[in-house]
Write a protein that holds these residues in place. Structure first.
Motif, mmCIF file in Angstrom:
data_model
loop_
_atom_site.group_PDB
_atom_site.id
_atom_site.type_symbol
_atom_site.label_atom_id
_atom_site.label_comp_id
_atom_site.label_asym_id
_atom_site.label_seq_id
_atom_site.Cartn_x
_atom_site.Cartn_y
_atom_site.Cartn_z
ATOM 1 N N THR A 326 56.327 43.055 45.116
ATOM 2 C CA THR A 326 54.681 43.245 44.771
ATOM 3 C C THR A 326 53.883 42.686 45.299
ATOM 4 O O THR A 326 54.230 41.642 46.071
ATOM 5 C CB THR A 326 55.405 43.366 43.431
ATOM 6 N N GLU A 327 52.396 43.163 44.510
ATOM 7 C CA GLU A 327 51.432 42.689 45.077
ATOM 8 C C GLU A 327 51.287 41.219 44.198
ATOM 9 O O GLU A 327 50.794 40.461 44.433
ATOM 10 C CB GLU A 327 50.513 43.744 45.118
ATOM 11 N N HIS A 328 51.365 41.499 43.386
ATOM 12 C CA HIS A 328 52.047 40.694 41.914
ATOM 13 C C HIS A 328 52.644 39.106 42.470
ATOM 14 O O HIS A 328 52.105 37.644 42.801
ATOM 15 C CB HIS A 328 52.148 40.736 40.216
ATOM 16 N N GLN A 329 53.755 39.453 43.089
ATOM 17 C CA GLN A 329 54.288 38.232 43.793
ATOM 18 C C GLN A 329 54.110 37.633 44.911
ATOM 19 O O GLN A 329 54.119 36.902 45.409
ATOM 20 C CB GLN A 329 55.512 38.717 44.551
ATOM 21 N N ARG A 330 52.816 38.371 45.491
ATOM 22 C CA ARG A 330 52.429 37.544 46.997
ATOM 23 C C ARG A 330 51.048 37.088 46.464
ATOM 24 O O ARG A 330 50.915 36.132 46.897
ATOM 25 C CB ARG A 330 51.833 38.937 47.979
ATOM 26 N N ASN A 331 50.447 37.596 45.350
ATOM 27 C CA ASN A 331 49.301 36.717 45.214
ATOM 28 C C ASN A 331 49.542 35.427 44.032
ATOM 29 O O ASN A 331 48.940 35.008 43.791
ATOM 30 C CB ASN A 331 48.254 37.531 44.291
ATOM 31 N N SER A 332 50.758 35.327 43.447
ATOM 32 C CA SER A 332 51.163 34.461 42.681
ATOM 33 C C SER A 332 50.752 33.137 43.119
ATOM 34 O O SER A 332 51.396 32.901 44.722
ATOM 35 C CB SER A 332 52.264 34.793 42.082
ATOM 36 N N SER A 333 51.057 32.145 42.221
ATOM 37 C CA SER A 333 51.123 30.586 42.480
ATOM 38 C C SER A 333 52.221 30.443 43.235
ATOM 39 O O SER A 333 53.305 30.131 42.359
ATOM 40 C CB SER A 333 50.310 29.711 41.761
ATOM 41 N N LYS A 334 52.591 29.564 44.778
ATOM 42 C CA LYS A 334 53.776 29.396 45.009
ATOM 43 C C LYS A 334 54.410 28.029 43.974
ATOM 44 O O LYS A 334 55.293 27.917 44.247
ATOM 45 C CB LYS A 334 53.128 28.824 46.709
ATOM 46 N N ILE A 335 53.124 27.018 43.667
ATOM 47 C CA ILE A 335 53.635 25.790 42.391
ATOM 48 C C ILE A 335 54.338 26.368 41.524
ATOM 49 O O ILE A 335 55.788 26.223 41.561
ATOM 50 C CB ILE A 335 52.461 24.923 42.457
ATOM 51 N N LEU A 336 54.041 27.791 41.026
ATOM 52 C CA LEU A 336 54.539 28.190 39.312
ATOM 53 C C LEU A 336 55.982 29.366 40.150
ATOM 54 O O LEU A 336 56.736 29.000 39.483
ATOM 55 C CB LEU A 336 53.620 29.413 38.808
ATOM 56 N N ARG A 337 55.796 29.771 41.356
ATOM 57 C CA ARG A 337 57.039 30.644 41.901
ATOM 58 C C ARG A 337 58.387 29.460 42.180
ATOM 59 O O ARG A 337 59.179 29.356 42.096
ATOM 60 C CB ARG A 337 56.458 31.179 42.855
ATOM 61 N N PHE A 338 58.105 27.863 42.551
ATOM 62 C CA PHE A 338 58.658 27.539 42.127
ATOM 63 C C PHE A 338 59.397 26.500 41.274
ATOM 64 O O PHE A 338 60.454 26.326 41.168
ATOM 65 C CB PHE A 338 58.117 25.468 43.464
ATOM 66 N N ILE A 339 58.691 26.239 40.071
ATOM 67 C CA ILE A 339 58.862 26.062 39.050
ATOM 68 C C ILE A 339 59.713 27.160 38.133
ATOM 69 O O ILE A 339 60.354 26.966 37.392
ATOM 70 C CB ILE A 339 57.789 25.843 38.500
ATOM 71 N N SER A 340 59.122 28.309 38.736
ATOM 72 C CA SER A 340 59.890 29.043 37.890
ATOM 73 C C SER A 340 61.332 29.815 38.697
ATOM 74 O O SER A 340 62.356 29.942 38.648
ATOM 75 C CB SER A 340 59.216 31.104 38.499
ATOM 76 N N ASP A 341 61.641 29.396 39.711
ATOM 77 C CA ASP A 341 62.792 29.456 40.888
ATOM 78 C C ASP A 341 63.578 27.753 39.706
ATOM 79 O O ASP A 341 65.122 28.491 40.306
ATOM 80 C CB ASP A 341 62.553 29.152 42.411
ATOM 81 N N PHE A 342 63.107 26.957 40.433
ATOM 82 C CA PHE A 342 64.259 26.017 39.862
ATOM 83 C C PHE A 342 64.965 26.127 38.583
ATOM 84 O O PHE A 342 65.608 25.926 38.182
ATOM 85 C CB PHE A 342 62.931 24.833 39.919
ATOM 86 N N LEU A 343 63.246 26.918 37.614
ATOM 87 C CA LEU A 343 64.697 27.052 35.937
ATOM 88 C C LEU A 343 65.543 28.142 35.553
ATOM 89 O O LEU A 343 66.398 28.030 35.509
ATOM 90 C CB LEU A 343 63.492 27.885 35.204
ATOM 91 N N ALA A 344 65.292 29.471 37.234
ATOM 92 C CA ALA A 344 66.422 30.329 37.300
ATOM 93 C C ALA A 344 67.414 29.843 37.584
ATOM 94 O O ALA A 344 68.354 30.309 37.447
ATOM 95 C CB ALA A 344 65.529 30.919 38.488
ATOM 96 N N PHE A 345 66.977 28.647 38.458
ATOM 97 C CA PHE A 345 69.037 28.111 38.955
ATOM 98 C C PHE A 345 68.933 27.793 38.262
ATOM 99 O O PHE A 345 70.566 27.037 38.033
ATOM 100 C CB PHE A 345 68.139 27.255 40.509
ATOM 101 N N LEU A 346 68.127 26.428 37.152
ATOM 102 C CA LEU A 346 68.984 26.233 36.124
ATOM 103 C C LEU A 346 69.690 26.640 34.874
ATOM 104 O O LEU A 346 70.424 26.424 35.087
ATOM 105 C CB LEU A 346 67.872 24.880 35.779
#
Length: 1096
Positions: A326-346
C-alpha cells in the motif's frame, strides 16, 4: 487518619525519643501541658498481605518471574502492532497463570490471617476504672494493667507489679522464646508487690521510664517512679522485672503487670523475621533456563528479520506481483518497519517460552502437597496430628537434619525446685501439712535434671514436700523432717556446681553440693571416689547426663566464719562477683562424696536414627538452641549429633574481637594438625556475635571443616543470622530449618525450607513454617521419600516442557527459510493454542504427581540415594543442554523428514493430488505430538492405569479431534484452511510410514544413550533400581488406606477409591522385611486392586 496512614507506611514512627514514658493505668498528668507518646496497638501480624496491598504486592512478586514478565510484554506488543497471532494466545494463558497463583497464595495468606485473628482475639482481663474488664488481646494498650492467671501466656511484654505471693515473685517458662524449659523467677519492686487486689492497684500512682523496644531477650533497662504520700520513690527495673510475650506463667496463681511493649514491638515479635516470598532452587533454575531461551528467541527473531530484508533487497522479492504494498507501507520509516517485523517474529516464535510450564508447576505443587497430608506414615495417632503443608511452592526443595539415706536427703534438699501452688492451697498452714501422695506432687525446677532427681528420690520414699525462704521439708518414709535453709550457693558456669547450707532438726549444719564430676571429685577427700568415677564414665558412654553429689559438715565456729564472709561478699558494692567466687571456693572444699546420678534425656522416638540418616544423606546438621552450654552439649551427645569419639572444639566465653579471632585461628590450626576423622564445634551466642562481626570467613572455614556444629545460648535473630550466613556462603547450599517454638520462627522463615514441629511449646513454629510435622522422626520420610520424588518429578517436568516447546517452535523457524520470511505460520491457529493445553499437558502432569522411579522403602532405607539429587543435579546446565539439544535434533528430524517426503512435488495420494502447505504443517505437528508423548512414556518408571489413560489417550484424542475439526466442524469456522486436511493426510500410506519412521528415528538414539549410560555410568539410584526388578509392587506412594474404623481421612479414602480403585493383597510382593529399621509399621501403600483396608 493521615497520621495513621503515615505510620502504616513507615514515614511517621509512633515514637521518636530514645526512651518511653509510661503512666501506669494511663493516669496522665492533669496539668494540660503533657502530650502522651503514641504507641502501637497489641496486634500480631504474621501474614504477608492486606486487603489494600494484595493486588499490587502479589502482582509485583509474580512479575518477578521471567516468563510472566515476558508474556506481559508479548501481550502488549500484540495489542500495539499487527502480528501473525491473536493477543488472546498470550493474554489468556497469562491471565490464567496470574489468577491461579494469586488465588493459591491468597488462600495460604488467609489461613495466616485466621491464625493471627485467633491470637489477637484471645480473651484477657485488664484493670480499668477500678474494675476488672474482659477484653481481647489486640485491645491492650501500653500502660494497661493486665491480670494473668496460672498457665496463661503473657499477651504483651509486662513489667511485674504483684503476684499472689507476699514477696511479689512469680515463676515463668520461656520455652517458646529461647527454648529453655526451666522455670525462671521474676520479682516485683517492694512498693507494688503488696498491691495484690484490683482495689489496691487502683490507688497506684507510678510512672515507668524505659528504653525503646529492642530484640535482645535478655536486656531491659528502666526505672519505676512511685508517688506515695507526695514523695517519689525510684526503683530500678531490669530483666528480672520483665515478663515477655509468649512466656507462660507457672506455679503462681495470678499476677498483675503493666504493658510496656505491645504488638509488633514486643521482644517476641522483634525476633520474627519479616516474611518474604520464598523461591525454590528449581524456580531459580527455571528463570535461568528462561533467560537462555529468551536469548535463543531474540536471536531467531533477529536472524529472521535480517534475512527477510536481505532477501527483499532484490526488487522482485521486495514487492512481488501477488503481494503489492500500500502507499502507506511504501512511505513508512524503514527503521519502524524493521522494529515491527522484529516484534512480529518475536510473537511468531514466542511459544518457545512455555508459559503453560508455570500453570502445570502450580497445579503439580498444589495437588502434590495433598499427598504429604494424606501420608499415614506422617500421622501421629497419640496427638491426632497429620503433616501440614503451609507453602506448597517448596515441595521439591525438600529434595535438596548403692543406696544411702544421706545421699537421697542431699538429692531432695540440694536444688531450687518449686511445688505447684494449686496443690498447696487450702492445706492448713501451707505445704507442710500436705497429704498428697508423692505421685500427685507436681514439681517445677530451673533445670530438668533437678526435677528428675527430686522425683526419683520421691519414688524411693524421700519426698520433698515444700519450702519457703527459710525452711525446706522432706518426708522420709512417711516421717516429716524440717530443715532450715541457711544459704544457697547458686550454680554458675565457672564452678559448674550448686550448693545449699541447711540446718538439720538435730541442729547440725551441712553443706550439700552437686555438680559435674569434674567440679565435685577434685574437691572430695572421702567417699568411694574411684568407684564413682568408673560409674560416671560408664553412664557418660551410654549418653546419660551425670552429676556427683557430696556433703560437708560444719562446726559452729566454721559456720560463723562462713556466714560472716558470705554476708560481706553479698553486700559488697565493688567486685561482688569476685568476692563471692572466693567465698564459694573456700566453702566448697574437703567434701565427702555421697554418689553420682545419671539422667537420660527423653528424646522423641528415633531422633538418633533420623540424625544419622541425615548425615548419611550428605546433609550437614547444625543445632541452634537457646539452651545453656552444658545442657546443649549433653543433648547433642544423647541425640547422636555429637559422637563420643568426636573431637569437640569450643568457641565460648569470648570477650573481645581480638580474643575471638585468636581462638578461631587456634581452632583452624587444631583441625589441620589433629589427625581426627571428625570434629565438632560448640559456639555460644556471645562468641558468635563477635565472630560474625569481623571474622565471618574464618568462622565459616572452621565450621565447614567440622562434621557437626552446635550453637548454644542463641537469641532468635542470631539463629536467623546463622542461617543467612550459611545461605550466602560460597557453596550456596539449600538450607532447611526445623523448630518447635516461637524462638525458632525467624530461623524457619529465613531458611529455604522451614519445618515446624507441632510440639508442647505452642504452635507459632508450625503456623509460620512451610511444612509442619508432629514428630522429628517424620523428617526422614518427608525428605528422603517425598522430597526425592517431588524433586525428580518437577525437575523432569521443567526439562520436558522446554524440550517439547523447542520441538514445537523450531520447525516454525525453519519454515521461514522456505516462505521468504513472510511470517507465515506452519501450524493452524487451533493447533498452536491446543498443543500445550490439551495434546501434551496431561501425561507430564500425571507423571509429576505419581512418578516413583524407585520404591519408597528403598529410598528411606538407603539415605545415601539422596546424594544423587543434591546440589540441584537434575537441573544442571549439562542436563539442560542435553534436553535442549535433544529438542532441536528432534525438531530437525520432524521438519526435514517431512520436507524430504513431500518436497519434490511427489504425489502421495492415490488420485495423483499433492500435499499442500497445511498438510505439510499437519504432518510435522502429528509426528511431533506422537514423539513428545512417547518420550514422556519412556521417562515413566511407575505405570498405573491413570498413566496409560492419559498417555495413550492424549494421542488418541489428538487424532479424534483432528478428524472432528477438519471433517465436521469446518462449516461453522471462519477459516476453511484445515478442511479435509487431516483425513487426506491419513489416507496416504506413505505418510503413515513416514510418521512411524520419524518417531522411531527420534527416540532410538535417546534410548541407546540411556542404555549405555546405565551400563557404563550408573548412578546409585539406578543401581538400587536393580534390587527391585523382581518386585511387582503396584503402589501409589502417600495415598493411604485407613484401618477399619478410622475416620480421620475417610472422605479422602472414598475419593481415592473412586479415582484409583481398591487393592488386592494377591498383587503385592514386598521386597523388604518387617524388620526394616525405618518402616516397622508401614501404612502408606495403596495398591491398585481390591484390598481389605486393614491389610494396608
Amino acid at each position: 487518619m493521615w497520621r495513621w496512614v503515615r505510620q502504616q507506611l513507615g514515614f511517621d514512627p509512633p515514637h521518636q525519643s530514645d526512651t518511653r514514658t509510661i503512666y501506669i493505668a494511663n493516669r496522665f498528668p492533669q496539668n494540660g501541658l503533657y502530650t502522651p507518646q503514641k504507641f502501637i496497638d497489641n496486634r500480631i501480624i504474621s501474614s504477608k498481605y492486606t486487603v489494600w496491598n494484595f493486588v499490587p504486592k502479589n502482582l509485583f512478586e509474580q512479575f518477578r518471574r521471567v516468563a510472566n514478565f515476558y508474556f506481559l510484554i508479548i501481550f502488549l506488543v500484540q495489542l500495539m502492532i499487527d502480528t501473525p497471532t491473536s493477543p488472546i494466545t498470550s493474554g489468556l494463558p497469562l491471565f490464567f497463570v496470574i489468577t491461579v497463583t494469586a488465588i493459591k497464595q491468597g488462600y495460604e495468606d488467609w489461613l495466616r490471617h485466621n491464625s493471627d485473628n485467633e491470637v489477637n482475639g484471645a480473651p484477657v482481663y485488664v484493670v480499668r476504672s477500678g474494675g476488672l474488664v474482659k477484653t481481647r488481646s489486640k485491645n491492650i494498650r501500653v500502660g494497661d494493667i493486665v491480670r494473668i492467671a496460672k498457665d496463661e501466656i503473657f499477651p504483651a511484654d509486662l513489667v511485674l507489679l504483684s503476684s499472689d505471693r507476699l514477696d511479689g515473685s512469680c515463676h515463668v517458662t520461656t520455652a517458646s522464646l529461647d527454648g529453655e524449659t526451666n522455670l525462671k523467677t521474676h520479682v516485683a519492686v517492694p512498693e507494688t508487690a503488696v498491691l495484690q487486689t484490683v482495689a489496691n492497684l487502683d490507688t497506684l500512682v507510678a510512672v515507668i521510664e524505659c528504653q525503646q523496644p529492642e530484640a535482645d531477650l535478655y536486656r531491659f533497662m528502666g526505672r519505676m517512679i512511685i508517688t506515695q504520700q507526695m514523695e517519689e520513690i525510684v526503683r530500678p527495673l531490669g530483666p528480672e522485672s520483665l515478663l515477655l510475650r509468649g512466656a507462660r506463667l507457672k506455679n503462681t496463681k495470678e499476677i498483675f503487670g503493666v504493658a510496656v511493649y505491645t504488638g509488633m514491638e514486643t521482644k517476641m515479635a522483634l525476633n520474627y523475621k519479616s516474611k518474604s516470598q520464598k523461591r525454590s532452587a528449581v524456580e531459580k533454575s527455571m528463570n535461568t533456563f528462561l533467560i537462555i531461551y529468551l536469548i535463543i528467541l531474540i536471536s531467531e527473531a533477529i536472524i529472521s528479520t535480517i534475512l527477510k530484508y536481505t532477501w527483499q533487497a532484490e526488487e522482485k522479492w521486495d514487492e512481488p506481483w501477488y503481494n503489492q504494498k500500500t502507499e502507506h507501507q511504501r512511505n513508512s520509516s524503514k527503521i519502524l518497519r524493521f522494529i515491527s517485523d522484529f516484534l512480529a517474529f518475536l510473537v511468531l516464535y514466542n511459544f518457545i517460552i512455555p508459559i503453560s510450564l508455570y500453570v502445570t508447576v502450580e497445579m503439580q505443587k498444589f495437588l502434590g502437597s495433598f499427598f504429604i497430608g494424606w501420608d499415614l506414615d506422617l500421622y501421629h495417632e497419640e496427638s491426632d496430628q497429620k503433616a501440614q503443608v503451609n507453602t506448597s511452592d517448596l515441595n521439591e526443595e525438600l529434595g535438596q537434619i548403692k543406696e544411702h539415706d544421706l545421699f537421697f536427703k542431699a538429692v531432695s534438699l540440694c536444688h531450687t525446685v518449686q511445688i505447684s501452688s494449686v496443690q498447696t492451697d487450702g492445706i492448713g498452714d501451707g505445704p507442710w501439712q500436705s497429704s498428697l501422695a508423692p505421685s500427685q506432687l507436681e514439681y517445677y525446677a530451673s533445670s530438668p535434671d533437678e526435677k528428675a532427681l527430686v522425683e526419683a528420690a520421691a519414688r524411693i520414699g524421700i519426698v520433698f514436700v515444700g519450702n519457703t525462704e527459710e525452711t525446706m521439708e522432706v518426708k522420709i518414709l512417711g516421717k516429716l523432717e524440717r530443715y532450715k535453709l541457711l544459704h544457697v550457693l547458686e550454680f554458675d558456669s565457672d564452678r559448674r556446681r550448686m550448693s545449699v547450707i541447711v540446718q538439720a532438726p538435730s541442729g547440725e549444719r551441712f553443706l550439700f553440693a552437686k555438680g559435674a564430676e569434674s567440679s565435685i571429685l577434685p574437691k572430695c577427700i572421702g567417699g568411694e571416689i574411684e568407684k564413682t568415677r568408673i560409674h560416671v564414665d560408664e553412664f557418660a558412654l551410654k549418653g546419660l547426663r551425670t552429676l556427683c553429689v557430696a556433703y560437708r559438715q560444719f562446726t559452729s565456729k566454721e559456720y560463723e566464719v562462713i556466714d560472716r564472709r558470705l554476708f560481706e561478699a553479698r553486700t559488697a558494692l565493688q567486685q561482688r562477683e569476685e568476692k563471692l567466687a572466693d567465698v564459694f571456693h573456700y566453702i566448697e572444699k574437703d567434701l565427702i562424696l555421697l554418689g553420682a546420678t545419671a539422667v537420660e534425656d527423653r528424646l522423641q522416638d528415633k531422633v538418633r536414627e533420623t540424625i544419622e540418616a541425615l548425615r548419611m544423606a550428605g546433609i550437614k546438621v547444625w543445632v541452634l538452641t537457646g539452651d545453656k552450654h552444658e545442657t546443649a552439649v549433653s543433648v547433642s551427645l544423647s541425640c547422636g549429633h555429637f559422637h563420643r569419639t568426636m573431637n569437640i572444639l569450643e568457641l565460648t566465653n569470648q570477650k573481645s574481637d581480638s580474643e575471638c579471632a585468636e581462638q578461631l585461628r587456634q581452632l583452624a590450626r587444631r583441625i589441620t594438625e589433629d589427625h581426627v576423622i571428625q570434629h565438632g564445634l560448640v559456639v555460644d551466642g556471645t562468641s558468635l556475635s563477635l565472630a560474625l562481626r569481623e571474622h565471618e570467613k574464618l568462622f565459616m572455614e572452621v565450621c565447614r571443616n567440622c562434621s557437626a556444629v552446635l550453637c548454644c545460648r542463641m537469641a532468635p535473630l542470631q539463629k536467623a543470622k546463622v542461617i543467612r550466613l550459611i545461605k550466602i556462603s560460597p557453596e550456596k547450599p539449600i538450607t532447611l530449618a526445623v523448630g518447635d517454638g516461637a524462638n525458632d520462627v525467624s530461623m524457619i522463615q529465613e531458611a529455604h525450607v522451614g519445618i515446624g514441629i507441632m510440639g508442647k511449646e505452642g504452635r507459632q513454629a508450625a503456623r509460620n513454617s512451610d511444612y509442619a510435622i508432629a514428630r522429628f522422626k517424620f523428617l526422614s520420610k518427608l525428605l528422603f521419600v517425598h522430597g526425592h520424588f517431588y524433586y525428580i518429578r518437577i525437575a523432569t517436568l521443567v526439562q520436558y516442557f522446554f524440550y517439547k516447546n523447542v520441538c514445537f517452535i523450531t520447525p516454525q523457524f525453519l519454515y521461514q527459510f522456505y516462505c521468504l520470511f513472510s511470517q507465515q505460520t506452519l501450524y493452524d491457529s487451533v493447533y498452536l493454542t491446543l498443543y500445550n493445553i490439551c495434546f501434551t499437558s496431561l501425561p507430564i502432569l500425571i507423571y509429576s504427581l505419581l512418578e516413583q522411579h524407585i520404591d519408597p522403602h528403598i529410598l528411606q532405607n538407603k539415605p545415601t540415594l539422596y546424594r544423587d539429587i543434591s546440589k540441584n543435579r537434575l537441573l544442571s546446565i549439562k542436563t539442560f543442554l542435553y534436553w535442549t539439544i535433544l529438542g532441536f535434533s528432534h525438531a530437525f528430524i520432524f521438519f526435514f523428514g517431512s520436507y524430504f517426503l513431500i518436497g519434490k512435488d511427489a504425489s502421495l495420494l492415490g488420485n495423483g493430488q499433492m500435499f499442500g502447505n497445511w498438510t505439510f504443517g499437519t504432518l510435522v505437528f502429528t509426528v511431533m505430538v506422537i514423539t513428545v508423548t512417547v518420550k514422556m512414556a519412556l521417562e515413566t518408571h511407575f505405570w498405573t492405569w491413570i498413566n496409560h489413560l492419559v498417555t495413550w489417550g492424549s494421542i488418541i484424542f489428538y487424532f479424534v479431534f483432528s478428524l472432528f475439526y477438519g471433517g465436521i466442524l469446518w462449516p461453522f469456522l471462519g477459516s476453511q484452511n484445515m478442511y479435509f486436511v487431516f483425513i487426506q493426510l491419513l489416507s496416504s500410506g506413505s505418510a503413515w510410514f513416514a510418521i512411524i519412521l520419524m518417531v522411531v528415528t527420534c527416540l532410538f538414539l535417546d534410548v541407546m544413550k540411556k542404555v549405555f549410560d546405565r551400563q557404563l555410568h550408573p548412578t546409585s539410584t539406578e543401581k538400587a533400581q536393580l534390587t527391585e526388578t523382581n518386585s511387582s509392587i503396584k503402589c501409589v506412594d502417600s495415598l493411604c488406606c485407613f484401618p477399619e474404623g478410622e475416620t480421620t481421612c475417610a472422605s479422602v479414602r472414598r475419593m481415592l477409591e473412586r479415582v484409583i480403585g481398591r487393592c488386592s493383597p494377591t498383587h503385592i510382593s514386598r521386597s523388604w522385611s518387617a524388620s526394616d529399621p525405618f518402616y516397622t509399621n508401614d501404612r502408606s501403600i495403596l495398591t491398585l486392586s481390591t484390598m481389605d483396608s486393614s491389610t494396608c
